[in-house]
Design a protein around this motif. Sequence first.
Motif, short mmCIF file in Angstrom:
data_model
loop_
_atom_site.label_atom_id
_atom_site.label_comp_id
_atom_site.label_asym_id
_atom_site.label_seq_id
_atom_site.Cartn_x
_atom_site.Cartn_y
_atom_site.Cartn_z
N SER A 123 0.84 -1.19 0.00
CA SER A 123 0.00 0.00 0.00
C SER A 123 0.88 1.24 0.00
O SER A 123 1.80 1.37 0.82
CB SER A 123 -0.89 0.00 1.25
OG SER A 123 -1.39 1.29 1.51
N PRO A 201 -4.82 4.74 11.33
CA PRO A 201 -5.26 4.41 9.97
C PRO A 201 -4.17 4.69 8.95
O PRO A 201 -3.41 5.65 9.09
CB PRO A 201 -6.46 5.36 9.75
CG PRO A 201 -6.91 5.74 11.11
CD PRO A 201 -5.68 5.76 11.97
N SER A 204 -2.63 8.27 7.75
CA SER A 204 -2.76 9.35 8.73
C SER A 204 -1.41 9.87 9.20
O SER A 204 -1.26 11.07 9.48
CB SER A 204 -3.58 8.87 9.93
OG SER A 204 -2.95 7.78 10.59
N TYR A 257 -9.28 11.60 4.95
CA TYR A 257 -9.51 10.41 4.14
C TYR A 257 -9.17 9.14 4.93
O TYR A 257 -9.92 8.15 4.90
CB TYR A 257 -8.67 10.47 2.87
CG TYR A 257 -8.68 9.20 2.05
CD1 TYR A 257 -9.72 8.94 1.17
CD2 TYR A 257 -7.64 8.27 2.16
CE1 TYR A 257 -9.74 7.77 0.42
CE2 TYR A 257 -7.65 7.10 1.43
CZ TYR A 257 -8.70 6.86 0.55
OH TYR A 257 -8.71 5.70 -0.18
N ALA A 258 -8.03 9.16 5.63
CA ALA A 258 -7.59 7.98 6.37
C ALA A 258 -8.61 7.60 7.44
O ALA A 258 -8.96 6.42 7.58
CB ALA A 258 -6.23 8.25 7.00
N TYR A 259 -9.09 8.56 8.20
CA TYR A 259 -9.99 8.25 9.30
C TYR A 259 -11.42 7.94 8.84
O TYR A 259 -12.14 7.20 9.50
CB TYR A 259 -10.00 9.40 10.30
CG TYR A 259 -8.84 9.32 11.27
CD1 TYR A 259 -8.92 8.53 12.42
CD2 TYR A 259 -7.66 10.00 11.04
CE1 TYR A 259 -7.86 8.44 13.31
CE2 TYR A 259 -6.58 9.92 11.92
CZ TYR A 259 -6.69 9.14 13.05
OH TYR A 259 -5.64 9.03 13.92
N LYS A 260 -11.82 8.51 7.70
CA LYS A 260 -13.18 8.26 7.22
C LYS A 260 -13.30 6.95 6.46
O LYS A 260 -14.34 6.29 6.50
CB LYS A 260 -13.63 9.42 6.32
CG LYS A 260 -13.85 10.73 7.05
CD LYS A 260 -14.46 11.78 6.16
CE LYS A 260 -15.92 11.46 5.85
NZ LYS A 260 -16.59 12.59 5.15
N THR A 261 -12.25 6.55 5.75
CA THR A 261 -12.34 5.36 4.90
C THR A 261 -11.71 4.13 5.52
O THR A 261 -12.03 3.01 5.11
CB THR A 261 -11.66 5.61 3.54
OG1 THR A 261 -10.27 5.85 3.74
CG2 THR A 261 -12.30 6.80 2.83
N ASN A 262 -10.83 4.31 6.50
CA ASN A 262 -10.11 3.17 7.04
C ASN A 262 -9.77 3.39 8.50
O ASN A 262 -8.61 3.47 8.88
CB ASN A 262 -8.82 2.94 6.22
CG ASN A 262 -8.21 1.59 6.53
OD1 ASN A 262 -8.88 0.70 7.01
ND2 ASN A 262 -6.92 1.46 6.27
N PRO A 263 -10.76 3.53 9.36
CA PRO A 263 -10.51 3.91 10.75
C PRO A 263 -9.80 2.86 11.59
O PRO A 263 -9.31 3.16 12.66
CB PRO A 263 -11.91 4.16 11.30
CG PRO A 263 -12.80 3.32 10.45
CD PRO A 263 -12.18 3.33 9.09
N GLU A 265 -7.52 0.28 10.14
CA GLU A 265 -6.33 -0.33 9.54
C GLU A 265 -5.07 0.26 10.17
O GLU A 265 -4.94 1.46 10.33
CB GLU A 265 -6.29 -0.10 8.03
CG GLU A 265 -5.09 -0.76 7.37
CD GLU A 265 -5.05 -0.49 5.88
OE1 GLU A 265 -4.02 -0.81 5.26
OE2 GLU A 265 -6.02 0.07 5.36
#
Length: 278
Positions: A123, A201, A204, A257-263, A265
Amino acid sequence: MSSSHYVLPHIDPIAISLGPLDIRWYGLMYLVGFAYAFWMANRVCDNSNGVWTREQASDLLFAGFMGVILGGRIGYVFFYQLPSFLDNPLYLFRIWEGGMSFHGGVIGVVTAIIIYAKRHQRSILSVGDFIVPLLPVGLGAGRIGNFINSELWGRVTDSPFGVIFPNAGPLARHPSQLYEFALEGVLLLIILLLFIRKPKPAGSVAGLFLLGYGIFRFIIEFAREPDAQLGLLTLGLSMGQILSLPMILIGSGLMVYAYKTNPVEVAQSQPKKNKGKK
């Protein structure tokens, strides 16, 4: 000239001479930054439960280092010395005359991260999160090098913190190199190390780095002398401030984006599954 201001003595830019080899202070600062990055990367690898290996980290650091050098030089020429380049394209390769841009270096590192992530099926956000906590020590060390070399000094000031630089005239100036060392180096490192103490995430950590550096650099530029060939630009902002604004916006957007889409990971995620490739 006030006697209350510290007068920086002339310091030989060559720190160590080993026969025909001259090691300059700025080169030593690069070495300090790279040594810390290598040490910290190995430490993270040893505690990653096999997610990262030392060999993988070494390859990534080499790619990132090349990105810093190439991106920093190209960025400096295009952001700050474009007329010189247009007049003589070979100016790009005259690295012995000095000139590196942090913002150009960021572009170079991002490019290296993307290439590495694609090549190793990882990633991009996770690779970015791995590498950015390794950077502040190098940034801070570089600013110490700028101070020793009496370059990139600040604007004229009556502040008791002012320093009289040997090649900047008789007036005291802000030691903006030390401000950058304190904020972009020490404080940013502390913020990142505290932030990554718990899983975050993916994306972040990189977002926080971009946001933090952008804000600190934008603020410090008010005390830093604008580049003589450019002066102040749109809205009275320096080139450094204009280049920092996208970092602030991208960093903020990346964290959202990090916290909204992948809280949930973890930033240090496992590699992607390799489909049929060895």
